[in-house]
Scaffold this active site. Structure first.
Site, PDB file in Angstrom:
ATOM      1  N   ARG A  78      12.489 -11.553  11.177  1.00  0.00           N
ATOM      2  CA  ARG A  78      11.834 -10.865  12.287  1.00  0.00           C
ATOM      3  C   ARG A  78      11.117 -11.755  13.067  1.00  0.00           C
ATOM      4  O   ARG A  78      10.325 -12.728  12.437  1.00  0.00           O
ATOM      5  CB  ARG A  78      11.145  -9.727  11.799  1.00  0.00           C
ATOM      6  CG  ARG A  78      11.753  -8.435  11.764  1.00  0.00           C
ATOM      7  CD  ARG A  78      11.140  -7.170  11.097  1.00  0.00           C
ATOM      8  NE  ARG A  78       9.694  -7.228  11.576  1.00  0.00           N
ATOM      9  CZ  ARG A  78       8.839  -6.546  11.042  1.00  0.00           C
ATOM     10  NH1 ARG A  78       9.076  -5.563  10.170  1.00  0.00           N
ATOM     11  NH2 ARG A  78       7.568  -6.312  11.203  1.00  0.00           N
TER      12      ARG A  78
ATOM     13  N   LYS B  41       0.712  -1.295   0.097  1.00  0.00           N
ATOM     14  CA  LYS B  41       0.081  -0.041  -0.013  1.00  0.00           C
ATOM     15  C   LYS B  41       0.778   1.335  -0.205  1.00  0.00           C
ATOM     16  O   LYS B  41       0.494   2.290  -0.664  1.00  0.00           O
ATOM     17  CB  LYS B  41      -1.004  -0.020   1.171  1.00  0.00           C
ATOM     18  CG  LYS B  41      -1.823   0.960   1.387  1.00  0.00           C
ATOM     19  CD  LYS B  41      -2.972   0.621   2.362  1.00  0.00           C
ATOM     20  CE  LYS B  41      -2.509   0.535   3.748  1.00  0.00           C
ATOM     21  NZ  LYS B  41      -2.697   1.600   4.575  1.00  0.00           N
TER      22      LYS B  41
ATOM     23  N   ARG C   4      -3.078 -10.955  12.525  1.00  0.00           N
ATOM     24  CA  ARG C   4      -3.009  -9.563  11.829  1.00  0.00           C
ATOM     25  C   ARG C   4      -4.087  -9.595  10.816  1.00  0.00           C
ATOM     26  O   ARG C   4      -4.740  -8.549  10.643  1.00  0.00           O
ATOM     27  CB  ARG C   4      -1.662  -9.134  11.414  1.00  0.00           C
ATOM     28  CG  ARG C   4      -0.867  -8.255  11.982  1.00  0.00           C
ATOM     29  CD  ARG C   4       0.281  -7.740  11.168  1.00  0.00           C
ATOM     30  NE  ARG C   4       1.519  -8.011  11.958  1.00  0.00           N
ATOM     31  CZ  ARG C   4       2.790  -8.748  11.175  1.00  0.00           C
ATOM     32  NH1 ARG C   4       2.646  -8.638  10.116  1.00  0.00           N
ATOM     33  NH2 ARG C   4       3.936  -8.698  12.040  1.00  0.00           N
TER      34      ARG C   4
ATOM     35  N   ARG D  64     -10.727   4.668   9.356  1.00  0.00           N
ATOM     36  CA  ARG D  64     -10.376   3.423   9.853  1.00  0.00           C
ATOM     37  C   ARG D  64     -11.833   2.601  10.411  1.00  0.00           C
ATOM     38  O   ARG D  64     -11.792   1.494  10.222  1.00  0.00           O
ATOM     39  CB  ARG D  64      -9.486   3.416  11.005  1.00  0.00           C
ATOM     40  CG  ARG D  64      -9.012   2.004  11.245  1.00  0.00           C
ATOM     41  CD  ARG D  64      -7.792   2.095  12.263  1.00  0.00           C
ATOM     42  NE  ARG D  64      -6.730   3.053  12.002  1.00  0.00           N
ATOM     43  CZ  ARG D  64      -5.812   2.670  11.386  1.00  0.00           C
ATOM     44  NH1 ARG D  64      -5.588   1.436  11.109  1.00  0.00           N
ATOM     45  NH2 ARG D  64      -4.474   3.265  11.154  1.00  0.00           N
TER      46      ARG D  64
END
Ligand SMILES: [Zn+2]
Length: 248
Positions: A182, A32, A193, A107
């Site tokens: 990570r 994005k 997520r 949002r």
């Protein structure tokens, strides 16, 4: 009898596409940020992200920034009211007159409705409704983009074991350092997520879809192809929206 030419539209305006307000949506990892930057360059309009607004207001010590800082330091999330006000101030700046890319706002459904109501006020240019475009990448590809990511701790080069692997497994091509992953680039974290993202985004998507102001762009393609798809969707939705308004 003479005909009167259309005075409201010069040839130049007719040729120049007015992008207006564009909300870019997409799960973490769909690219994005990159796509927003490509639109900024293509149309010469700013990107407005709530993260930047929040940091900017706090750094400048504005009234809203001070309030936000106080809320955040007490461990809470900054509420809709403050975020809405920050966006309103931002949208009154000169650089938004041809449009802007919204990132991270609205949002929630309440924020989306608030924005729709607010930007009909003549002080906000351009007088065009928000169009939402969601970049969609298949579950498997997104999972590979995230769980395949490896970084060199020495030169910071980023690899992907599926799409851009090093010549030797887990070893940096440039300096021979052992690559690292990570700790949150794992499937369970990714699944969580995605769930959060879908739950948060669904009402906002439904809102714009119901009003014919929503499209999806295939994010599985190359960066350039995704950008082309977004621009085409934007042009199509603007045209459809203009026709609806004209027929009212
Ligand atoms: Zn390296």
């Amino acid at each position: 009898m003479t005909t009167t030419p259309a005075l409201h539209s010069t040839a130049q305006e007719g040729n120049e596409f007015l992008p207006g307000p564009v909300l870019l949506l997409g799960a973490p990892g769909v690219g994005k940020g990159t796509q927003a930057q490509l639109l900024v360059t293509k149309y010469g309009i700013p990107q407005i992200s709530t993260g930047d607004l929040l940091r900017g207001n706090i750094a400048r010590g504005t009234e809203l920034g001070l309030k936000a800082k106080e809320i955040m330091s007490s461990g809470h999330l900054v509420d809709d009211e403050i975020v809405n006000q920050m966006v309103l101030y931002r949208l009154q700046e000169q650089d938004t007159h041809r449009g802007y890319i919204l990132d991270g706002y609205p949002r929630t459904l309440d924020q989306a409705k608030f924005l729709d109501r607010t930007i009909t006020d003549p002080i906000f240019l351009p007088r065009l409704p928000v169009i939402a475009i969601s970049i969609v990448v298949s579950y498997d590809q997104l999972l590979q983009r995230i769980t395949g990511r490896r970084t060199c701790p020495t030169c910071k080069h980023i690899y992907n074991i599926y799409s851009n692997p090093p010549k030797v497994v887990d070893v940096c091509d440039f300096d021979g350092a052992a690559l690292t992953q990570r700790s949150d680039d794992t499937e369970p974290v990714f699944v969580e997520r995605m769930k959060t993202f879908d739950a948060q985004t669904a009402p906002v998507v439904a809102h714009y879809r119901d009003q014919g102001r929503f499209a999806e762009a295939d994010g599985n393609l190359s960066m350039e192809a995704v950008s082309t798809a977004i621009q085409q969707a934007l042009v199509d939705l603007r045209r459809a929206s203009d026709l609806r308004r004209a027929s009212r």
